[in-house]
Design a protein around this motif. Structure first.
Motif, PDB file in Angstrom:
ATOM      1  N   VAL A   1       0.864  -1.183   0.000  1.00 59.68           N
ATOM      2  CA  VAL A   1       0.000   0.000   0.000  1.00 59.68           C
ATOM      3  C   VAL A   1       0.896   1.228   0.000  1.00 59.68           C
ATOM      4  O   VAL A   1       1.758   1.385   0.882  1.00 59.68           O
ATOM      5  CB  VAL A   1      -0.938   0.019   1.218  1.00 59.68           C
ATOM      6  N   LEU A   2       0.694   2.104  -0.979  1.00 54.82           N
ATOM      7  CA  LEU A   2       1.486   3.326  -1.087  1.00 54.82           C
ATOM      8  C   LEU A   2       0.854   4.397  -0.200  1.00 54.82           C
ATOM      9  O   LEU A   2      -0.195   4.955  -0.517  1.00 54.82           O
ATOM     10  CB  LEU A   2       1.536   3.789  -2.541  1.00 54.82           C
ATOM     11  N   ALA A   3       1.500   4.676   0.924  1.00 56.69           N
ATOM     12  CA  ALA A   3       0.899   5.510   1.967  1.00 56.69           C
ATOM     13  C   ALA A   3       1.798   6.652   2.412  1.00 56.69           C
ATOM     14  O   ALA A   3       1.548   7.263   3.441  1.00 56.69           O
ATOM     15  CB  ALA A   3       0.551   4.637   3.177  1.00 56.69           C
ATOM     16  N   ALA A   4       2.835   6.970   1.621  1.00 61.80           N
ATOM     17  CA  ALA A   4       3.850   7.915   2.100  1.00 61.80           C
ATOM     18  C   ALA A   4       3.569   9.366   1.727  1.00 61.80           C
ATOM     19  O   ALA A   4       4.188  10.260   2.291  1.00 61.80           O
ATOM     20  CB  ALA A   4       5.227   7.513   1.560  1.00 61.80           C
ATOM     21  N   GLY A   5       2.675   9.604   0.769  1.00 62.80           N
ATOM     22  CA  GLY A   5       2.492  10.955   0.245  1.00 62.80           C
ATOM     23  C   GLY A   5       1.935  11.940   1.261  1.00 62.80           C
ATOM     24  O   GLY A   5       1.328  11.555   2.276  1.00 62.80           O
TER      25      GLY A   5
ATOM     26  N   MET B   1      -2.799  14.427   9.859  1.00 65.59           N
ATOM     27  CA  MET B   1      -2.838  12.966   9.697  1.00 65.59           C
ATOM     28  C   MET B   1      -2.396  12.593   8.288  1.00 65.59           C
ATOM     29  O   MET B   1      -2.537  13.383   7.353  1.00 65.59           O
ATOM     30  CB  MET B   1      -4.243  12.420   9.950  1.00 65.59           C
ATOM     31  N   PRO B   2      -1.833  11.392   8.107  1.00 62.08           N
ATOM     32  CA  PRO B   2      -1.506  10.937   6.757  1.00 62.08           C
ATOM     33  C   PRO B   2      -2.796  10.640   5.987  1.00 62.08           C
ATOM     34  O   PRO B   2      -3.821  10.289   6.576  1.00 62.08           O
ATOM     35  CB  PRO B   2      -0.678   9.674   6.990  1.00 62.08           C
ATOM     36  N   LYS B   3      -2.743  10.786   4.687  1.00 62.86           N
ATOM     37  CA  LYS B   3      -3.948  10.654   3.869  1.00 62.86           C
ATOM     38  C   LYS B   3      -4.677   9.318   4.062  1.00 62.86           C
ATOM     39  O   LYS B   3      -5.913   9.293   4.136  1.00 62.86           O
ATOM     40  CB  LYS B   3      -3.597  10.877   2.399  1.00 62.86           C
TER      41      LYS B   3
ATOM     42  N   ASN C   1       4.491   1.722   2.886  1.00 64.71           N
ATOM     43  CA  ASN C   1       5.579   2.701   2.983  1.00 64.71           C
ATOM     44  C   ASN C   1       5.095   3.942   3.717  1.00 64.71           C
ATOM     45  O   ASN C   1       3.924   4.318   3.671  1.00 64.71           O
ATOM     46  CB  ASN C   1       6.168   3.034   1.613  1.00 64.71           C
ATOM     47  N   LEU C   2       5.997   4.560   4.442  1.00 61.96           N
ATOM     48  CA  LEU C   2       5.660   5.652   5.352  1.00 61.96           C
ATOM     49  C   LEU C   2       6.603   6.822   5.168  1.00 61.96           C
ATOM     50  O   LEU C   2       7.807   6.655   4.996  1.00 61.96           O
ATOM     51  CB  LEU C   2       5.759   5.186   6.810  1.00 61.96           C
ATOM     52  N   HIS C   3       6.034   8.015   5.239  1.00 58.97           N
ATOM     53  CA  HIS C   3       6.843   9.235   5.298  1.00 58.97           C
ATOM     54  C   HIS C   3       6.101  10.273   6.133  1.00 58.97           C
ATOM     55  O   HIS C   3       6.386  10.415   7.312  1.00 58.97           O
ATOM     56  CB  HIS C   3       7.133   9.767   3.886  1.00 58.97           C
ATOM     57  N   HIS C   4       5.121  10.939   5.553  1.00 62.50           N
ATOM     58  CA  HIS C   4       4.411  12.021   6.238  1.00 62.50           C
ATOM     59  C   HIS C   4       3.562  11.488   7.390  1.00 62.50           C
ATOM     60  O   HIS C   4       2.618  10.731   7.168  1.00 62.50           O
ATOM     61  CB  HIS C   4       3.530  12.758   5.217  1.00 62.50           C
ATOM     62  N   LEU C   5       3.923  11.829   8.607  1.00 62.37           N
ATOM     63  CA  LEU C   5       3.177  11.430   9.816  1.00 62.37           C
ATOM     64  C   LEU C   5       2.948   9.917   9.872  1.00 62.37           C
ATOM     65  O   LEU C   5       1.941   9.439  10.392  1.00 62.37           O
ATOM     66  CB  LEU C   5       1.835  12.174   9.878  1.00 62.37           C
TER      67      LEU C   5
ATOM     68  N   TYR D   1       6.751  -2.445   7.472  1.00 60.46           N
ATOM     69  CA  TYR D   1       6.791  -1.035   7.103  1.00 60.46           C
ATOM     70  C   TYR D   1       8.110  -0.690   6.413  1.00 60.46           C
ATOM     71  O   TYR D   1       9.174  -1.157   6.810  1.00 60.46           O
ATOM     72  CB  TYR D   1       6.614  -0.156   8.342  1.00 60.46           C
ATOM     73  N   SER D   2       7.993   0.135   5.373  1.00 63.02           N
ATOM     74  CA  SER D   2       9.163   0.646   4.668  1.00 63.02           C
ATOM     75  C   SER D   2       9.227   2.150   4.909  1.00 63.02           C
ATOM     76  O   SER D   2       8.394   2.914   4.407  1.00 63.02           O
ATOM     77  CB  SER D   2       9.052   0.362   3.164  1.00 63.02           C
ATOM     78  N   LEU D   3      10.192   2.578   5.712  1.00 68.04           N
ATOM     79  CA  LEU D   3      10.280   3.982   6.125  1.00 68.04           C
ATOM     80  C   LEU D   3      11.073   4.788   5.105  1.00 68.04           C
ATOM     81  O   LEU D   3      12.146   4.367   4.660  1.00 68.04           O
ATOM     82  CB  LEU D   3      10.928   4.085   7.497  1.00 68.04           C
ATOM     83  N   GLU D   4      10.570   5.960   4.761  1.00 70.62           N
ATOM     84  CA  GLU D   4      11.224   6.836   3.803  1.00 70.62           C
ATOM     85  C   GLU D   4      11.568   8.169   4.467  1.00 70.62           C
ATOM     86  O   GLU D   4      10.707   9.058   4.544  1.00 70.62           O
ATOM     87  CB  GLU D   4      10.332   7.068   2.591  1.00 70.62           C
ATOM     88  N   PRO D   5      12.779   8.345   4.957  1.00 69.03           N
ATOM     89  CA  PRO D   5      13.166   9.646   5.503  1.00 69.03           C
ATOM     90  C   PRO D   5      13.014  10.763   4.468  1.00 69.03           C
ATOM     91  O   PRO D   5      12.660  11.892   4.793  1.00 69.03           O
ATOM     92  CB  PRO D   5      14.632   9.441   5.891  1.00 69.03           C
ATOM     93  N   GLU D   6      13.290  10.421   3.201  1.00 67.05           N
ATOM     94  CA  GLU D   6      13.038  11.316   2.078  1.00 67.05           C
ATOM     95  C   GLU D   6      11.903  10.711   1.259  1.00 67.05           C
ATOM     96  O   GLU D   6      11.887   9.511   0.988  1.00 67.05           O
ATOM     97  CB  GLU D   6      14.284  11.435   1.186  1.00 67.05           C
ATOM     98  N   LEU D   7      10.929  11.532   0.879  1.00 69.05           N
ATOM     99  CA  LEU D   7       9.812  11.031   0.078  1.00 69.05           C
ATOM    100  C   LEU D   7      10.318  10.575  -1.279  1.00 69.05           C
ATOM    101  O   LEU D   7      10.940  11.344  -2.024  1.00 69.05           O
ATOM    102  CB  LEU D   7       8.755  12.126  -0.078  1.00 69.05           C
TER     103      LEU D   7
END
Length: 222
Positions: free
Chosen positions: A5-9, A21-23, A52-56, A76-82
């Protein structure tokens, strides 16, 4: 098969909701959108999900944990940079394994039956996309479809944010920001994209107005 699930935006068009909150955590019918999506995946027999996670992103971890409560196992795949959609998937490939996997945009709502997806990809294919006739809220489409294949870029159909992908689609790419659409467009000329058309309900929850529309549609008696 695993799913991502693409959830980082950041969900800029849903502000001010997405300032806090994240979208994928916005409420649809009283529950986070991501909760609905995990149910769709579980209904199709998918038990391992990468998010994947980035914003909140910590809010998603706090709400869903390891996924056990929702009948799935979450990594979870954490993205310090989007990293956008393409780079985010590249970064997560070690968690997704060597075979085809399902990818789902974290900002869509649909009544598409995920059990209708094929269980794998045809020989030589790099991806299988679910598309829908271009809805009224989209000025432009993404693709043309002919004989079960994505035949060209065009305005007739919109990509639903639901696809089966082969890891080979990402050969030669690194975990840096780029759009998954770049790879889709490049694969069209190779005849490497199959497609199925969904004529039922689908929307991306990209604006407060579309979020309100989904919630109104899902009210009892609507």
């Amino acid at each position: 098969m695993k799913a991502m699930v693409l959830a980082a935006g950041r969900g800029e068009r849903l502000r001010p909701l997405t300032d806090r909150m994240p979208k994928p955590m916005v409420e649809v019918a009283g529950r986070p959108l991501l909760e609905h999506q995990l149910e769709w995946l579980r209904s199709a027999g998918i038990r391992e999900v990468v998010i994947n996670l980035h914003h909140l992103g910590q809010q998603i971890v706090d709400a869903f944990g390891d996924g056990r409560r929702h009948g799935v196992k979450i990594a979870y795949s954490l993205e310090p940079e989007l990293l956008e959609t393409g780079g985010g998937i590249v970064k997560a490939l070690p968690l997704l394994g060597p075979g085809p996997f399902l990818v789902l945009n974290g900002d869509i709502y649909t009544d598409f039956p995920f059990t209708a997806l094929p269980t794998g990809l045809d020989a030589g294919m790099l991806a299988h996309l679910v598309v829908t006739p271009r809805p009224s809220f989209r000025e432009r489409g993404d693709f043309e479809v002919s004989d079960g294949r994505i035949s060209a870029r065009g305005d007739s159909y919109v990509y639903c944010g639901i696809a089966l992908l082969h890891p080979a689609l990402f050969d030669g790419r690194s975990a840096e920001p780029f759009s998954l659409r770049e790879l889709f467009f490049a694969a069209i000329g190779r005849g490497a994209l199959t497609a199925q058309v969904w004529d039922g309900y689908w929307t991306d929850i990209g604006t407060p107005e579309r979020l309100d529309e989904v919630n109104a549609r899902l009210q009892p008696g609507a």
